[in-house]
Design an enzyme around this catalytic site. Structure first.
Site, short mmCIF file in Angstrom:
data_model
loop_
_atom_site.label_atom_id
_atom_site.label_comp_id
_atom_site.label_asym_id
_atom_site.label_seq_id
_atom_site.Cartn_x
_atom_site.Cartn_y
_atom_site.Cartn_z
N GLU A 25 -16.93 -1.88 -59.31
CA GLU A 25 -17.04 -3.24 -58.82
C GLU A 25 -15.66 -3.87 -58.96
O GLU A 25 -15.08 -3.84 -60.05
CB GLU A 25 -18.06 -4.01 -59.67
N ARG A 252 -21.94 6.80 -71.52
CA ARG A 252 -20.74 6.00 -71.31
C ARG A 252 -19.77 6.25 -72.46
O ARG A 252 -20.14 6.69 -73.54
CB ARG A 252 -21.07 4.52 -71.19
N LYS A 262 -15.14 -4.84 -68.61
CA LYS A 262 -14.19 -5.64 -67.84
C LYS A 262 -14.33 -7.12 -68.15
O LYS A 262 -13.36 -7.85 -68.17
CB LYS A 262 -14.43 -5.42 -66.34
P1 ATP Z 1 -17.72 -2.89 -67.03
O1 ATP Z 1 -18.77 -3.39 -67.98
O2 ATP Z 1 -16.50 -2.46 -67.71
O3 ATP Z 1 -17.48 -3.87 -65.92
P2 ATP Z 1 -19.25 -1.44 -65.19
O4 ATP Z 1 -20.13 -0.27 -65.36
O5 ATP Z 1 -19.88 -2.74 -64.85
O6 ATP Z 1 -18.33 -1.56 -66.43
P3 ATP Z 1 -18.23 -0.64 -62.67
O7 ATP Z 1 -17.03 -1.09 -61.97
O8 ATP Z 1 -19.54 -0.98 -62.10
O9 ATP Z 1 -18.12 -1.17 -64.15
O10 ATP Z 1 -18.16 0.92 -62.96
C1 ATP Z 1 -17.80 1.88 -62.01
C2 ATP Z 1 -18.26 3.23 -62.51
O11 ATP Z 1 -17.65 3.53 -63.75
C3 ATP Z 1 -19.77 3.25 -62.72
O12 ATP Z 1 -20.29 4.42 -62.13
C4 ATP Z 1 -19.93 3.27 -64.21
O13 ATP Z 1 -21.03 4.03 -64.57
C5 ATP Z 1 -18.62 3.90 -64.70
N1 ATP Z 1 -18.27 3.37 -66.02
C6 ATP Z 1 -18.04 2.09 -66.35
N2 ATP Z 1 -17.79 1.97 -67.67
C7 ATP Z 1 -17.87 3.21 -68.19
C8 ATP Z 1 -17.71 3.76 -69.50
N3 ATP Z 1 -17.43 2.98 -70.54
N4 ATP Z 1 -17.87 5.08 -69.66
C9 ATP Z 1 -18.14 5.87 -68.61
N5 ATP Z 1 -18.30 5.43 -67.35
C10 ATP Z 1 -18.17 4.12 -67.13
MG MG Z 2 -20.11 -4.32 -63.95
#
Ligand code: ATP
Ligand code: MG
Length: 545
Positions: A25, A252, A262
């Site tokens: 995202e 994760r 983020k």
């Molecule tokens: P954040 O909370 O940091 O915003 P998110 O999952 O909302 O994380 P996205 O941009 O939606 O962030 O994530 C893109 C991809 O990265 C998704 O497929 C998610 O599963 C993966 N991802 C995000 N954070 C992690 C993590 N800590 N470990 C492994 N994979 C991750």
């Molecule tokens: Mg997110």
């Protein structure tokens, strides 16, 4: 994960095709957790001869921005992966997704609900009690179609109407209790501008985007395990005949002594607790890059932590360990004095200098030697001299002897002090017959100090980092504030000297400053002069698993 995919391919699922996607995202910069997902998605595609798409999951316009799109592309490329022309945006599918939502309404599988977000939450039930049907659940198809069309044109205020799937309010899985698929938002989108007044929810857009792109394996983190039934329900309803993507979960990555999400990282940036998303203390890929980490070290780290299904918190020390392993082989050894103390060699002729040969890397026989300058006035570290030392102090003390690295043995004869009694200079004599590597260099002393030549050294700033958090912060989004437990001493700036050979240093170079750690030039610093970031110290705190 590998076994699963390898089995699927052997059994001929999807005609033996593998297609994954990395779906960030664009609401912030990527972090080391994303690196795990990138290495997994792109890595598996490479390994099994498949492809991996880059898809921006931009369904939440309020928080998204083009700046983040650009940074994400830069980071994925830097990590060493390529999506060719397969760069997609969920927003490119808004028209198709809308049409699929209409189809769900036509099939009687979705309805427009006028309950407020609060009422929806209250009627959802709990794990032990079923939810209650919405009073709007049995609206006619025509009424639903009419209302949904008017939601699209912006007739209704945000929060007054949503489109919900019509599944089962008594389902043991809360995600199946008539989940919201679309909400009204009067917000401008960074790509579609003012075109849309309704935006799809992640749970709706994600599986259907996967299906539209022909993704075979949709890999996501474990939090989404409970969403899998909804994922399957949606793709089966909407693509009853098509090849369906399937979701697989992995753990994760969380790390000690930092926040990761983020949203929390953005808090740090917006409140100026760090110097931007690429602050070298941040666990972002841009921060790690500026700190000096190579893409190879991060890939090695992701490979070695594996993709187990059990959630675990990995020690920051393990990431540093992976960097050190690489740096130990490749980094040039040079000398820098971070907290200088002047040293005068009183029996060295004034105005004289000589050049000495210094080994570039004892781990790498091909690295060769360079010339360094030795003279009468030098700098050593303040901490390498003690006037009144404890017993086992093998560095310089009055009357004591040490070797200056690559040079001579010196003896401390005398100290010069300021009015407050602080030592400002140490005066020594050197033994001209003790030259390193020379024929008469057999004499041994216990301590060896690094140093630089006073007249030739270059002034430099050194930035030393400690973890952003003293203890492990709460990683959950609901949990404590971003400030709790923050380390007030995570950045130290020192002003000292580096040897002359670093005049030629490039941003891509990595150095071991003898006894001080691995450093690189700060890639962002625009001020004239040398600013070095310490990537990691020399001592490995990682004890192994
Ligand atoms: P954040 O909370 O940091 O915003 P998110 O999952 O909302 O994380 P996205 O941009 O939606 O962030 O994530 C893109 C991809 O990265 C998704 O497929 C998610 O599963 C993966 N991802 C995000 N954070 C992690 C993590 N800590 N470990 C492994 N994979 C991750
Ligand atoms: Mg997110």
């Amino acid at each position: 994960m590998r076994t699963q995919i390898s089995n699927d391919l052997q059994e001929g699922c999807h005609e033996g095709r593998l297609q994954t996607r990395f779906p960030p995202e664009p609401n912030g910069y990527l972090h080391i957790g994303h690196a795990k997902s990138i290495c997994l998605n792109f890595g598996l595609a490479q390994e099994f001869g498949g492809v991996c798409n880059l898809r921006f999951d931009d369904t939440n316009p309020a928080k998204e921005d083009q700046e983040y799109v650009e940074s994400i592309k830069e980071d994925v490329r830097w990590l060493g992966f390529d999506w060719d022309e397969r760069e997609y945006f969920a927003s490119d599918y808004f028209e198709q997704l809308y049409a699929l939502a209409v189809r769900l309404i036509e099939m009687g599988d979705a309805f427009v609900c006028d309950l407020s977000p609060e009422e929806i939450r209250q009627t959802r039930g709990t794990l032990s009690t079923p939810g209650q049907d919405s009073p709007f659940r049995n609206r006619s198809i025509d009424e639903n179609l009419d209302l949904f069309a008017r939601m699209r044109t912006g007739e209704f205020a945000a929060g007054t109407k949503v489109l919900r799937a019509r599944i089962d309010m008594a389902s043991p899985n809360l995600n199946m209790r008539d989940p919201v698929l679309y909400r009204v938002l009067h917000v401008s989108h960074h790509r579609t501008g003012e075109n849309w007044k309704v935006y799809p929810m992640y749970d709706f857009a994600h599986p259907l985007s996967d299906a539209l792109e022909g993704v075979t394996h949709s890999l996501c983190t474990l939090e989404f395990e409970d969403h899998r039934p909804l994922y399957d329900w949606l793709v089966e309803k909407v693509f009853p005949l098509g090849k369906r993507p399937r979701q697989y979960e992995f753990a994760r990555l969380d790390m000690t002594q930092t926040v990761m999400s983020k949203r929390k990282l953005r808090d740090l940036v917006e409140n100026n607790l760090v110097d931007g998303w690429d602050d070298p203390r941040m666990p972002t890929l841009s921060g790690l890059r500026r700190r000096g980490y190579s893409a190879a070290a991060i890939r090695a780290f992701c490979e070695r932590i594996g993709v187990a299904r059990a959630n675990s918190v990995v020690e920051m020390g393990f990431l540093e360990h992976c960097a050190r392993e690489e740096l130990n082989m490749s980094a040039k050894r040079v000398m820098a004095v971070l907290e200088p103390l002047k040293l005068v060699i009183t029996n060295y002729p004034e105005g004289n200098h000589e050049t000495l040969a210094a080994e570039n890397n004892p781990e790498d026989p091909l690295a060769g030697t360079r010339e360094i300058v030795f003279g009468r006035e030098l700098y050593i570290e303040q901490s390498d001299f003690m006037e009144d030392p404890p017993k086992k102090f093998f560095r310089l003390k009055p009357g004591g002897e040490v070797r200056l690295k690559h040079a001579y043995i010196i003896r401390c004869d005398h100290v010069v002090k300021d009015e407050q009694g602080g030592v400002t200079e140490v005066h020594c004599t050197y033994d001209p017959d003790s030259k390193s590597g020379g024929a008469t260099s057999g004499r041994k002393v216990k301590g060896t100090l690094h140093w630089v030549a006073g007249d030739y050294a270059l002034p430099a700033e050194f930035r030393l980092f400690e973890p952003l958090y003293l203890a492990d912060p709460d990683q959950t989004l609901e949990g404590q504030s971003t400030y709790a437990g923050i380390n007030p001493h995570s950045l130290t700036r020192l002003y000292g000297w580096v040897e002359e050979s670093l005049r030629e240093a490039k941003v891509t170079d990595r150095f071991q400053f003898l006894r001080q750690g691995y450093f690189c030039l700060d890639s962002k610093e625009k001020e004239p002069g040398l600013v070095f970031n310490r990537l990691v110290g020399l001592r490995d705190s990682y004890k192994g698993h």
